[in-house]
Scaffold this motif. Structure first.
Motif, PDB file in Angstrom:
ATOM      1  N   TYR A  51       0.806  -1.225   0.000  1.00 37.82           N
ATOM      2  CA  TYR A  51       0.000   0.000   0.000  1.00 37.82           C
ATOM      3  C   TYR A  51       0.836   1.272   0.000  1.00 37.82           C
ATOM      4  O   TYR A  51       0.506   2.249  -0.664  1.00 37.82           O
ATOM      5  CB  TYR A  51      -0.915  -0.008   1.238  1.00 37.82           C
ATOM      6  N   PHE A  52       1.970   1.254   0.713  1.00 42.30           N
ATOM      7  CA  PHE A  52       2.760   2.471   0.904  1.00 42.30           C
ATOM      8  C   PHE A  52       3.920   2.608  -0.088  1.00 42.30           C
ATOM      9  O   PHE A  52       4.727   3.519   0.024  1.00 42.30           O
ATOM     10  CB  PHE A  52       3.307   2.519   2.338  1.00 42.30           C
ATOM     11  N   LEU A  75      -4.150  -3.714  -0.162  1.00 43.94           N
ATOM     12  CA  LEU A  75      -4.653  -2.871   0.929  1.00 43.94           C
ATOM     13  C   LEU A  75      -3.651  -2.857   2.073  1.00 43.94           C
ATOM     14  O   LEU A  75      -3.635  -1.951   2.915  1.00 43.94           O
ATOM     15  CB  LEU A  75      -5.994  -3.440   1.426  1.00 43.94           C
ATOM     16  N   THR A  76      -2.780  -3.859   2.106  1.00 39.69           N
ATOM     17  CA  THR A  76      -1.820  -4.007   3.198  1.00 39.69           C
ATOM     18  C   THR A  76      -0.477  -3.387   2.822  1.00 39.69           C
ATOM     19  O   THR A  76      -0.120  -3.296   1.649  1.00 39.69           O
ATOM     20  CB  THR A  76      -1.590  -5.496   3.515  1.00 39.69           C
ATOM     21  N   GLY A  77       0.270  -2.998   3.836  1.00 39.44           N
ATOM     22  CA  GLY A  77       1.614  -2.483   3.610  1.00 39.44           C
ATOM     23  C   GLY A  77       2.554  -3.620   3.269  1.00 39.44           C
ATOM     24  O   GLY A  77       2.137  -4.683   2.822  1.00 39.44           O
ATOM     25  N   GLY A  78       3.850  -3.373   3.527  1.00 40.77           N
ATOM     26  CA  GLY A  78       4.825  -4.394   3.206  1.00 40.77           C
ATOM     27  C   GLY A  78       5.400  -4.178   1.818  1.00 40.77           C
ATOM     28  O   GLY A  78       5.169  -3.148   1.177  1.00 40.77           O
ATOM     29  N   GLY A  79       6.132  -5.170   1.361  1.00 35.91           N
ATOM     30  CA  GLY A  79       6.942  -5.004   0.171  1.00 35.91           C
ATOM     31  C   GLY A  79       6.312  -5.510  -1.119  1.00 35.91           C
ATOM     32  O   GLY A  79       5.299  -6.206  -1.121  1.00 35.91           O
ATOM     33  N   ALA A 145       1.535  -9.747   5.150  1.00 36.89           N
ATOM     34  CA  ALA A 145       1.234  -8.333   5.360  1.00 36.89           C
ATOM     35  C   ALA A 145      -0.135  -8.218   6.009  1.00 36.89           C
ATOM     36  O   ALA A 145      -1.053  -8.970   5.678  1.00 36.89           O
ATOM     37  CB  ALA A 145       1.270  -7.589   4.033  1.00 36.89           C
ATOM     38  N   GLN A 146      -0.245  -7.270   6.921  1.00 38.42           N
ATOM     39  CA  GLN A 146      -1.466  -7.165   7.709  1.00 38.42           C
ATOM     40  C   GLN A 146      -2.011  -5.758   7.663  1.00 38.42           C
ATOM     41  O   GLN A 146      -1.248  -4.786   7.555  1.00 38.42           O
ATOM     42  CB  GLN A 146      -1.131  -7.528   9.175  1.00 38.42           C
TER      43      GLN A 146
ATOM     44  N   GLY B  31       7.649   3.135   0.894  1.00 38.29           N
ATOM     45  CA  GLY B  31       8.504   2.030   1.312  1.00 38.29           C
ATOM     46  C   GLY B  31       7.673   0.820   1.685  1.00 38.29           C
ATOM     47  O   GLY B  31       6.442   0.820   1.538  1.00 38.29           O
ATOM     48  N   ASP B  32       8.360  -0.196   2.211  1.00 41.55           N
ATOM     49  CA  ASP B  32       7.643  -1.431   2.531  1.00 41.55           C
ATOM     50  C   ASP B  32       7.289  -1.530   4.018  1.00 41.55           C
ATOM     51  O   ASP B  32       7.214  -2.617   4.576  1.00 41.55           O
ATOM     52  CB  ASP B  32       8.430  -2.661   2.049  1.00 41.55           C
ATOM     53  N   PHE B  33       7.065  -0.396   4.627  1.00 39.94           N
ATOM     54  CA  PHE B  33       6.682  -0.339   6.037  1.00 39.94           C
ATOM     55  C   PHE B  33       5.164  -0.497   6.181  1.00 39.94           C
ATOM     56  O   PHE B  33       4.449  -0.705   5.189  1.00 39.94           O
ATOM     57  CB  PHE B  33       7.135   1.002   6.633  1.00 39.94           C
ATOM     58  N   PHE B  34       4.708  -0.420   7.436  1.00 41.92           N
ATOM     59  CA  PHE B  34       3.272  -0.486   7.718  1.00 41.92           C
ATOM     60  C   PHE B  34       2.885   0.741   8.540  1.00 41.92           C
ATOM     61  O   PHE B  34       3.651   1.162   9.416  1.00 41.92           O
ATOM     62  CB  PHE B  34       2.940  -1.741   8.542  1.00 41.92           C
ATOM     63  N   PHE B  36      -0.610   2.117  10.671  1.00 43.58           N
ATOM     64  CA  PHE B  36      -1.982   1.795  11.075  1.00 43.58           C
ATOM     65  C   PHE B  36      -2.615   3.048  11.688  1.00 43.58           C
ATOM     66  O   PHE B  36      -2.074   3.583  12.649  1.00 43.58           O
ATOM     67  CB  PHE B  36      -1.963   0.666  12.110  1.00 43.58           C
ATOM     68  N   ASN B  38      -4.023   2.812   7.637  1.00 43.04           N
ATOM     69  CA  ASN B  38      -3.394   3.112   6.338  1.00 43.04           C
ATOM     70  C   ASN B  38      -3.464   4.590   5.982  1.00 43.04           C
ATOM     71  O   ASN B  38      -2.489   5.187   5.538  1.00 43.04           O
ATOM     72  CB  ASN B  38      -4.126   2.360   5.206  1.00 43.04           C
TER      73      ASN B  38
END
Lengths: 242, 89
Positions: A51-52, A75-79, A145-146, B31-34, B36, B38
């Motif tokens: 997502y990011f 919808l989830t972050g991660g790579g 990814a969550q 980046g590949d971060f999270f 919360f 979103n």
């Protein structure tokens, strides 16, 4: 025992619909207060952005267009993930937030533990590492990814049965810091089918979350919601969000 | 200015930034971060506009706490360190 629903190995829909179904199931799960575990496969190669992530920074656009690779944003972050349609097993688990720890890092481990417990029944010893990875003999066999939304948690990820690393390098711009973490597969260690892996992971969720699964077929109401959400996932606004 | 940093035991943080008079004019974090929830990424980027680059950590840390936003994979200090290390005052 907690009643839960199980959807096995859907292979029909495109990437956008697959993501839309994950989100529709998240909403359904909260509505009926029931965890839902789903397995699915891609029928053609694809690339999944977190997502990011920045589309331009992560995707080798010319190759992706030339080879007609489907690109989608989760919808989830991660790579970013190269979806090897032949090699991967994909899962999603959705449940009301009360079933996981409030602490998000711990909940990644909690859900990953279900996968690990399941894979251990096959005679291998995978382990959680970092925020959201599962490794086997020092190599990453599973990324996860969550996200949390509407009172529920969605975690989805892949477990590698086999994997085409050449294609991954062709379609993704992978920074050298990421290359240090090698990619591994279960097939390197065990001659086993995807179906056996799926059933093993299912048993891991049964044990770790005390679930009793019944088989579930996507009902019309969920599919209708997914078709609504499809427009979001398919749109350029979403795919090129960042 | 486009900056990138792999956070040790964390995630890849990319910062695209415009700085004017030592303050953030525009910033984009990828980046590949999270994060919360979103949607908070946009709130974070908007909040950081006009922040002096040597106050990113302090201001953003407070903002995250006040708004119950959680970041996994990098910290406000990582953003500040990355920018200051690469910017000529």
């Amino acid at each position: 025992m907690v009643k839960a629903l199980f959807i096995n190995n859907e292979k029909v829909f495109d990437s956008y619909m697959k993501m839309a179904i994950d989100e529709a199931l998240l909403l359904k799960s909260v509505e009926i207060d029931t965890p839902i575990l789903r397995f699915y496969e891609w029928n053609k190669d694809a690339v999944a952005l977190g997502y990011f992530q920045s589309y331009d920074k992560e995707v080798s656009n010319n190759d992706v267009i030339d080879d007609n690779i489907e690109i989608f944003r989760r919808l989830t972050g991660g790579g970013v993930v190269f979806k090897d349609s032949k090699g991967e097993i994909n899962y999603s688990i959705v449940m009301p937030e009360k079933y996981v720890t409030k602490n998000i890092s711990q909940s990644h481990e909690q859900i990953n533990k279900a996968i690990i417990t399941g894979l251990e029944t096959l005679g291998i010893e995978p382990y959680h590492q970092g925020i959201n990875d599962i490794l086997l003999n020092g190599k990453k066999i599973s990324g996860n990814a969550q996200t949390r939304k509407s009172g529920g948690v969605l975690q989805h990820g892949t477990i590698l049965h086999t994997f085409d690393t050449q294609k991954m390098h062709k379609y993704l711009k992978i920074p050298k810091e990421k290359l240090e973490k090698g990619v591994g597969t279960i097939n390197e260690h065990l001659n086993i089918s995807k179906e056996e892996i799926i059933l093993a992971i299912k048993s891991g969720f049964e044990k770790e979350f005390n679930l009793e699964f019944e088989n579930y077929v996507l009902e019309e109401e969920v599919l209708e919601k997914a078709f609504e959400l499809y427009n979001k996932y398919r749109s350029n606004d979403w795919i090129y969000l960042r | 200015m486009q900056l990138s940093y792999k956070v040790p035991n964390g995630k890849m943080l990319n910062v695209d930034i415009e700085i004017e008079q030592n303050k953030i004019k525009e910033i984009k974090l990828t980046g590949d971060f999270f994060i919360f929830p979103n949607e908070a990424i946009k709130d974070i980027e908007n909040f950081l506009k006009d922040t002096p680059i040597n106050q990113i950590n302090k201001n953003l840390s407070n903002f995250l706490k006040e708004n119950s936003i959680e970041i996994i994979g990098f910290s406000p200090q990582d953003i500040e360190n990355l920018i200051i290390k690469n910017y000529d005052y």
